[in-house]
Design a protein around this motif. Structure first.
Motif, PDB file in Angstrom:
ATOM      1  N   THR B  58       0.740  -0.437  -7.878  1.00  0.00           N
ATOM      2  CA  THR B  58      -0.322   0.301  -7.190  1.00  0.00           C
ATOM      3  C   THR B  58      -1.623   0.131  -7.957  1.00  0.00           C
ATOM      4  N   ASP B  92      -2.562  -1.744   2.443  1.00  0.00           N
ATOM      5  CA  ASP B  92      -1.318  -1.638   3.177  1.00  0.00           C
ATOM      6  C   ASP B  92      -1.550  -2.174   4.578  1.00  0.00           C
ATOM      7  N   ASN B 182      -1.182  -0.757  -2.313  1.00  0.00           N
ATOM      8  CA  ASN B 182      -0.272   0.375  -2.179  1.00  0.00           C
ATOM      9  C   ASN B 182       1.124  -0.017  -2.622  1.00  0.00           C
ATOM     10  N   LEU B 186       0.378   6.812  -4.447  1.00  0.00           N
ATOM     11  CA  LEU B 186      -1.069   6.644  -4.508  1.00  0.00           C
ATOM     12  C   LEU B 186      -1.758   7.840  -5.140  1.00  0.00           C
ATOM     13  N   HIS B 255       6.808   2.195  -3.039  1.00  0.00           N
ATOM     14  CA  HIS B 255       6.644   2.349  -1.593  1.00  0.00           C
ATOM     15  C   HIS B 255       7.948   2.119  -0.848  1.00  0.00           C
TER      16      HIS B 255
END
Lengths: 240, 340
Positions: B58, B92, B182, B186, B255
């Motif tokens: 990230t 993203d 991402n 976040l 993610h």
């Protein structure tokens, strides 16, 4: 004519260049391009299904999103998006993937002059990183004309503000032809201009002089671009 | 409509069950233990008030700028702090430009609320005044000679604030957070980026002048040194992910894990053990003892992360110090931070 530039460069000297590919993990292609203190990050997603509204579905569509460093997106950002979109439309092969959208997102990390050329260069490298089919690459350069008539390349922000006028020029990069020498007729491709944006008043002679200087510098940029792209082996493929 | 569904990123059913099964044996897909944080790298730009934080995959960039503006009419003596979170489509593929989805809006709100609540009172070097900090009260960043306390519940705002000229000029601090990549979690990364940017930000010094003392003169950095901020404690956001089988708990989800997990909770604590905020918006229910466990874990992690931020800050401040020393022909003109 000897010109004193603040950082000690000569008239035709470019700032130190740095380029890296594949800097982001989620994006299909990404690149960062540093020209001195001007830093731009570009990311590419695509091709995605579906063309945008009002776009021709028989061709691939290119969408550019410009994110400034701070502040709201205004008219200047929209203008940059439009210029970038038209430039990239002319270098990408649009007939390969019809009815798709390729998004290019530009994030300004730092602006110290020659921002649009830096962004165009970063976008090209990001498109290569994503594997989008292109006819050829493009290299962009900024030329300024001073009141006394001399031309300098790749200005910093202070220099840009002091100059009478400046021009952003985008040339196709030089190709190593696979055809034998002499079989290409007419002018070589790198003598063409992809995009030219001028600000301020300059005479026609000044403009042609800028083109010459810009073309000479674009040869150096093309070499740098080729070297940096050939260096990195592509990483493993990314799905999503 | 079809196009958008086709472009949405989805984790396959096989991937999801693999993640869940692995967690039963306390194995995460990137090799971490359940309570292990990813590697944090804090980098600073050349200008004051710009930072870039990488938390594993990230990546978030924070920029702080200040402007003199007119204060709100109902608050003529208060400065303004605003946080803009840009969830860029760069981060993203599912973030549509110009149309922030649910996730983007929630993220923006959590960070805004978190920072607003966690600003601290900063100590004025010259006045050497220490303000009492209450852990439950939102606090504000302090600029030398100006500080303000900010409490949202009681709306108690200290009037000695970023105000330069009451009713006419106050400082408006703008924090722009750009989400570049991402890779999960976040909120934590953006929080660290905002803190790092605020810690290195320096605002220009200004004084009142003119014929009637009503004009504000902003001194450019070449004439007078811009003023840095002094911070006493840092609120760190720690995010937990809950998985339904056997109430498994992980810290700092990626993610992929975020797509599988049943609920999430973000706690904001500081290294002193004060809890600044807890946010758990929906998701599956979690027993009380798990929440207590989370809070204890968060405090331990916050100490480690605070240390990392301070170390990165120390390096960059040394660099600034050396740069300013050479500029002023060997004389040290800027004020140094006594405590880091």
């Amino acid at each position: 004519m000897e010109v004193d530039r603040e950082d000690g460069r000569t008239q035709n000297q470019l700032r130190p260049l740095a380029c890296s590919r594949n800097v982001l993990h989620r994006a299909h292609g990404s690149a960062s391009w540093y020209q001195g203190d001007t830093k731009v990050l570009a990311a590419v997603y695509g091709p995605k299904a579906g063309a945008r509204k009002n776009e021709n579905p028989e061709k691939a569509c290119i969408e550019v999103i410009w994110k400034p460093k701070t502040g709201q997106t205004g008219k200047l950002e929209k203008e940059y998006e439009m210029i970038l979109k038209r430039t990239l439309q002319s270098i990408c092969i649009l007939t390969v993937n019809p009815n798709t959208t390729t998004s290019i997102i530009i994030q300004v990390v730092n602006d110290d002059g020659a921002l649009l050329p830096c962004a165009i260069n970063a976008a090209c490298v990001a498109l290569v990183d994503a594997g989008i089919p292109m006819k050829h690459l493009a290299v962009a350069i900024c030329c300024c004309v001073a009141k006394s008539g001399y031309v300098i390349l790749d200005p910093t922000k202070l220099e840009e503000q002091k100059m009478k006028s400046f021009a952003y020029l985008v040339f196709p990069n030089s190709v190593h032809s696979v055809l034998p020498e002499g079989s290409v007729q007419g002018e070589p491709m790198e003598h063409g201009i992809v995009t030219s944006v001028t600000h301020g008043i300059m005479s026609v002679d000044d403009y042609f002089y800028c083109l010459e200087r810009g073309r000479a510098a674009s040869a150096k940029l093309s070499d740098f671009l080729r070297r940096s792209l050939q260096q990195h082996p592509t990483d493993s493929s990314k799905a999503g | 409509m079809e196009g958008r569904l086709a472009n949405a990123w989805r984790l396959t059913a096989n991937d999801k069950s693999f993640i869940r099964t692995a967690l039963l044996s306390e194995i995460r897909i990137d090799g971490r233990k359940p309570y292990e944080y990813r590697k944090i790298v804090v980098k600073f730009g050349r200008e004051d008030g710009s930072s870039e934080v990488q938390l594993g995959q990230t990546r978030v960039m924070g920029i702080v700028t200040a402007q003199l503006v007119q204060p709100y009419r109902d608050r003529p003596k208060e400065g303004i702090l605003s946080i803009f979170t840009e969830v860029s489509p760069m981060a993203d593929p599912s973030f549509e430009p110009g149309h922030p989805g649910e996730l983007a809006v929630e993220l923006g709100r959590i960070i805004d609320r978190g920072l607003r609540y966690f600003c601290y009172l900063l100590k004025d070097l010259i006045e050497a005044e220490v303000c009492q900090l209450y852990s439950s009260n939102p606090l504000s960043f302090l600029f030398p000679r100006m500080y303000r306390a900010y409490s949202v519940e009681s709306k108690a705002v200290d009037t000695e604030s970023l105000c330069v000229l009451a009713g006419k000029f106050v400082w408006a601090i703008r924090i722009d957070l750009h989400i570049l990549d991402n890779g999960g979690n976040l909120v934590d990364a953006a929080n660290i980026a905002a803190l790092a940017a605020l810690l290195t930000f320096r605002r220009p010094e200004c004084s009142l002048g003119g014929e009637d003392g009503q004009e504000v003169i902003v001194h450019p950095p070449e004439i007078r040194e811009p003023l840095p901020l002094i911070v006493h404690h840092l609120p760190i956001a720690i995010t937990f992910g809950f998985f339904s089988n056997d109430s498994i708990l992980v810290i700092d989800p990626t993610h992929n894990e975020e797509a599988v997990m049943g609920g999430r909770m973000t706690t904001t604590v500081n290294a002193n053990g004060d809890i600044c905020a807890i946010q758990k918006a929906g998701g599956e229910g979690v027993p009380q003892r798990v929440i207590m466990q989370c809070l204890q874990l968060a405090t331990a992690k916050a100490a480690g992360i605070t240390k990392q931020i301070k170390e990165a800050l120390y390096d960059i401040l040394w660099y600034h110090l050396l740069r300013e020393t050479t500029l002023e022909t060997g004389e040290l003109k800027c004020t140094t931070q006594k405590e880091l």
